[in-house]
Write a protein that holds these residues in place. Structure first.
Motif, mmCIF file in Angstrom:
data_model
loop_
_atom_site.group_PDB
_atom_site.id
_atom_site.type_symbol
_atom_site.label_atom_id
_atom_site.label_comp_id
_atom_site.label_asym_id
_atom_site.label_seq_id
_atom_site.Cartn_x
_atom_site.Cartn_y
_atom_site.Cartn_z
ATOM 1 N N THR A 91 0.822 -1.208 0.000
ATOM 2 C CA THR A 91 0.000 0.000 0.000
ATOM 3 C C THR A 91 0.858 1.261 0.000
ATOM 4 N N GLY A 92 1.850 1.305 0.883
ATOM 5 C CA GLY A 92 2.726 2.474 0.957
ATOM 6 C C GLY A 92 3.505 2.681 -0.320
ATOM 7 N N GLY A 93 4.058 1.589 -0.873
ATOM 8 C CA GLY A 93 4.793 1.675 -2.127
ATOM 9 C C GLY A 93 3.911 2.122 -3.272
ATOM 10 N N GLY A 94 2.667 1.663 -3.253
ATOM 11 C CA GLY A 94 1.725 2.066 -4.292
ATOM 12 C C GLY A 94 1.423 3.546 -4.248
ATOM 13 N N PHE A 95 1.246 4.071 -3.033
ATOM 14 C CA PHE A 95 0.970 5.510 -2.912
ATOM 15 C C PHE A 95 2.186 6.349 -3.337
ATOM 16 N N LYS A 96 3.395 5.837 -3.106
ATOM 17 C CA LYS A 96 4.587 6.557 -3.560
ATOM 18 C C LYS A 96 4.583 6.686 -5.077
ATOM 19 N N ALA A 97 4.243 5.600 -5.766
ATOM 20 C CA ALA A 97 4.169 5.626 -7.228
ATOM 21 C C ALA A 97 3.034 6.529 -7.698
ATOM 22 N N GLU A 179 8.963 -23.364 23.625
ATOM 23 C CA GLU A 179 9.648 -23.244 22.336
ATOM 24 C C GLU A 179 9.560 -21.804 21.861
ATOM 25 N N GLU A 180 10.647 -21.328 21.233
ATOM 26 C CA GLU A 180 10.663 -19.954 20.743
ATOM 27 C C GLU A 180 9.662 -19.774 19.601
ATOM 28 N N ILE A 181 8.929 -18.684 19.645
ATOM 29 C CA ILE A 181 7.954 -18.375 18.595
ATOM 30 C C ILE A 181 8.683 -17.763 17.403
ATOM 31 N N LYS A 182 8.358 -18.221 16.209
ATOM 32 C CA LYS A 182 8.896 -17.649 14.970
ATOM 33 C C LYS A 182 7.805 -16.780 14.335
ATOM 34 N N PHE A 183 8.135 -15.529 14.075
ATOM 35 C CA PHE A 183 7.148 -14.545 13.613
ATOM 36 C C PHE A 183 7.298 -14.236 12.122
ATOM 37 N N TYR A 184 6.178 -14.158 11.428
ATOM 38 C CA TYR A 184 6.154 -13.783 10.008
ATOM 39 C C TYR A 184 5.121 -12.678 9.808
ATOM 40 N N SER A 185 5.602 -11.554 9.274
ATOM 41 C CA SER A 185 4.735 -10.375 9.139
ATOM 42 C C SER A 185 4.899 -9.727 7.764
ATOM 43 N N PRO A 186 3.839 -9.127 7.230
ATOM 44 C CA PRO A 186 4.009 -8.296 6.033
ATOM 45 C C PRO A 186 5.013 -7.175 6.302
ATOM 46 N N GLY A 187 5.646 -6.674 5.248
ATOM 47 C CA GLY A 187 6.625 -5.609 5.383
ATOM 48 C C GLY A 187 5.990 -4.278 5.739
ATOM 49 N N THR A 188 6.828 -3.336 6.116
ATOM 50 C CA THR A 188 6.335 -2.039 6.612
ATOM 51 C C THR A 188 5.687 -1.185 5.530
ATOM 52 N N ASP A 189 5.874 -1.537 4.246
ATOM 53 C CA ASP A 189 5.187 -0.822 3.163
ATOM 54 C C ASP A 189 3.778 -1.367 2.929
ATOM 55 N N SER A 190 3.447 -2.415 3.657
ATOM 56 C CA SER A 190 2.156 -3.081 3.461
ATOM 57 C C SER A 190 1.051 -2.417 4.277
ATOM 58 N N GLY A 191 -0.118 -2.274 3.658
ATOM 59 C CA GLY A 191 -1.280 -1.768 4.385
ATOM 60 C C GLY A 191 -1.724 -2.745 5.455
ATOM 61 N N THR A 192 -1.437 -4.029 5.249
ATOM 62 C CA THR A 192 -1.762 -5.036 6.260
ATOM 63 C C THR A 192 -0.923 -4.811 7.511
ATOM 64 N N TYR A 193 0.350 -4.511 7.315
ATOM 65 C CA TYR A 193 1.214 -4.167 8.452
ATOM 66 C C TYR A 193 0.673 -2.919 9.147
ATOM 67 N N ASP A 194 0.322 -1.902 8.364
ATOM 68 C CA ASP A 194 -0.191 -0.656 8.946
ATOM 69 C C ASP A 194 -1.430 -0.912 9.793
ATOM 70 N N TYR A 195 -2.306 -1.773 9.285
ATOM 71 C CA TYR A 195 -3.546 -2.048 10.010
ATOM 72 C C TYR A 195 -3.249 -2.807 11.314
ATOM 73 N N PHE A 196 -2.380 -3.806 11.226
ATOM 74 C CA PHE A 196 -1.978 -4.570 12.418
ATOM 75 C C PHE A 196 -1.278 -3.647 13.416
ATOM 76 N N ASP A 197 -0.455 -2.754 12.886
ATOM 77 C CA ASP A 197 0.260 -1.792 13.722
ATOM 78 C C ASP A 197 -0.725 -0.895 14.481
ATOM 79 N N GLU A 198 -1.804 -0.536 13.805
ATOM 80 C CA GLU A 198 -2.785 0.377 14.410
ATOM 81 C C GLU A 198 -3.617 -0.306 15.477
ATOM 82 N N VAL A 199 -4.136 -1.512 15.170
ATOM 83 C CA VAL A 199 -5.113 -2.122 16.079
ATOM 84 C C VAL A 199 -4.503 -3.098 17.090
ATOM 85 N N ILE A 200 -3.312 -3.636 16.801
ATOM 86 C CA ILE A 200 -2.671 -4.583 17.729
ATOM 87 C C ILE A 200 -1.427 -3.972 18.374
ATOM 88 N N LEU A 201 -0.476 -3.535 17.568
ATOM 89 C CA LEU A 201 0.764 -2.974 18.119
ATOM 90 C C LEU A 201 0.545 -1.599 18.719
#
Length: 329
Positions: A91-97, A179-201
């Motif tokens: 999403t972020g990369g798209g808006f830059k373009a 056991e150690e948790i292994k985390f997989y997340s969309p990148g910071t240019d992703s709107g999915t990351y932004d949404y998770f960042d807003e409502v969870i983080l």
């Protein structure tokens, strides 16, 4: 006998000539009738079947990408002369373009930010937002994970927010593996990351050891291959890989809820339900091929979004979007 044969042959030739003349008149009448009576209908048909030419450039959300990819494929069968390219830089990369003037449409899995809107205004770029579908951001673990039955929002925060510790499953809930948790997340240019960042983080830093990628397929593979892994992405990517992934019901305060068409549309799957958008440059709509493509997108977004695993809007929302588009013509 010779006289009889001559008379019969003459009669036959005369009949053939008369029949041919009649057919010729009939065909001429049909042709003339089509040109005269059917002139308007032929012109109307040619307008409806008009083959367009041109290029359309689209970039943005990887979450919206499956919807737009389906639209492009269907539109291409009707208008093969229009070349539509779709990228998924996030999403972020798209808006830059979009701000740089490189694209006609920008797909987004979150609303445009104030600073992005300000940059577009400073460039004199006017745009219109169109909502395409709804999505339930899905938290997933491996099929081999046999201990996670659901997670609360507070447990998600505890897992995903960086606090300097090595996160183990046993830290999240008593009785879970050490056991150690292994985390997989969309990148910071992703709107999915932004949404998770807003409502969870809530804009706190994400756990440092998380693997971040703009490619949702990388996240799918990472979670699938490790029973101690957890990740999140749009519902369509879970639906496409449900044979190898387990979706985690989320308790937003009213008990665990699993994302599906009904819970996403109703908002019961909270707080991880969200709308999906495309933003269109108003200037580009002056090009007939862009206008017709956006019109086709609105007309078909409901069916195609469900085909690829998202949740369509109510019919009246698409009707309103069509009115908005017609008002821009």
């Amino acid at each position: 006998m010779k006289s009889f044969k001559y008379l019969a042959l003459s009669a036959m030739i005369g009949a053939v000539l008369a029949f041919t003349a009649a057919c010729g008149n009939s065909e001429e009448g049909t042709t003339n009738g089509s040109q005269t009576d059917g002139g308007n209908s032929t012109e109307q048909a040619s307008d409806e079947d008009k083959q367009l030419q041109g290029e359309i450039n689209i970039d943005g959300s990887s979450t919206v990408y499956p919807i737009m990819e389906a639209v492009v494929e269907e539109f291409g069968m009707e208008q093969p002369g229009v070349k539509v390219s779709v990228a998924s830089s996030g999403t972020g990369g798209g808006f830059k373009a979009f701000i740089a003037g490189d694209t006609d449409l920008s797909n987004a899995s979150r609303p445009i930010k104030e600073e992005e809107a300000a940059e577009l205004e400073s460039k004199g770029i006017e745009y219109t937002e169109f909502k395409l579908a709804n999505d339930g951001l899905s938290v997933v673990v491996s099929k081999d994970n046999d201990w996670v039955d659901h997670l609360t929002v507070e447990e998600l925060k505890k897992m995903w927010i960086e606090d300097g510790s090595v996160k183990k499953w046993s830290d999240i809930r008593e009785g879970w593996p050490e056991e150690e948790i292994k985390f997989y997340s969309p990148g910071t240019d992703s709107g999915t990351y932004d949404y998770f960042d807003e409502v969870i983080l809530e804009e706190a830093p994400i756990v440092e050891k998380a693997t971040l990628s703009e490619d949702d397929n990388v996240l799918v593979q990472g979670v699938t291959g490790d029973k101690n892994a957890i990740g999140y992405f749009g519902y369509a990517y879970y639906a496409e890989n449900k044979d190898s992934l387990k979706v985690v019901p989320i308790d937003g305060g009213n008990g665990p809820v699993e994302p599906n068409n009904e819970t996403v549309e109703s908002g019961e799957y909270a707080p991880l339900s969200r709308p999906l958008f495309t933003y269109v440059k108003n200037e580009s709509l002056k090009n007939e091929e862009v206008y017709e493509f956006v019109k086709y997108t609105i007309e078909n977004a409901g069916v195609l979004s469900e085909d690829v695993g998202y949740v369509k809007l109510k019919d009246e929302e698409y009707d309103e979007a069509m009115k908005t588009l017609e008002g821009l013509k």
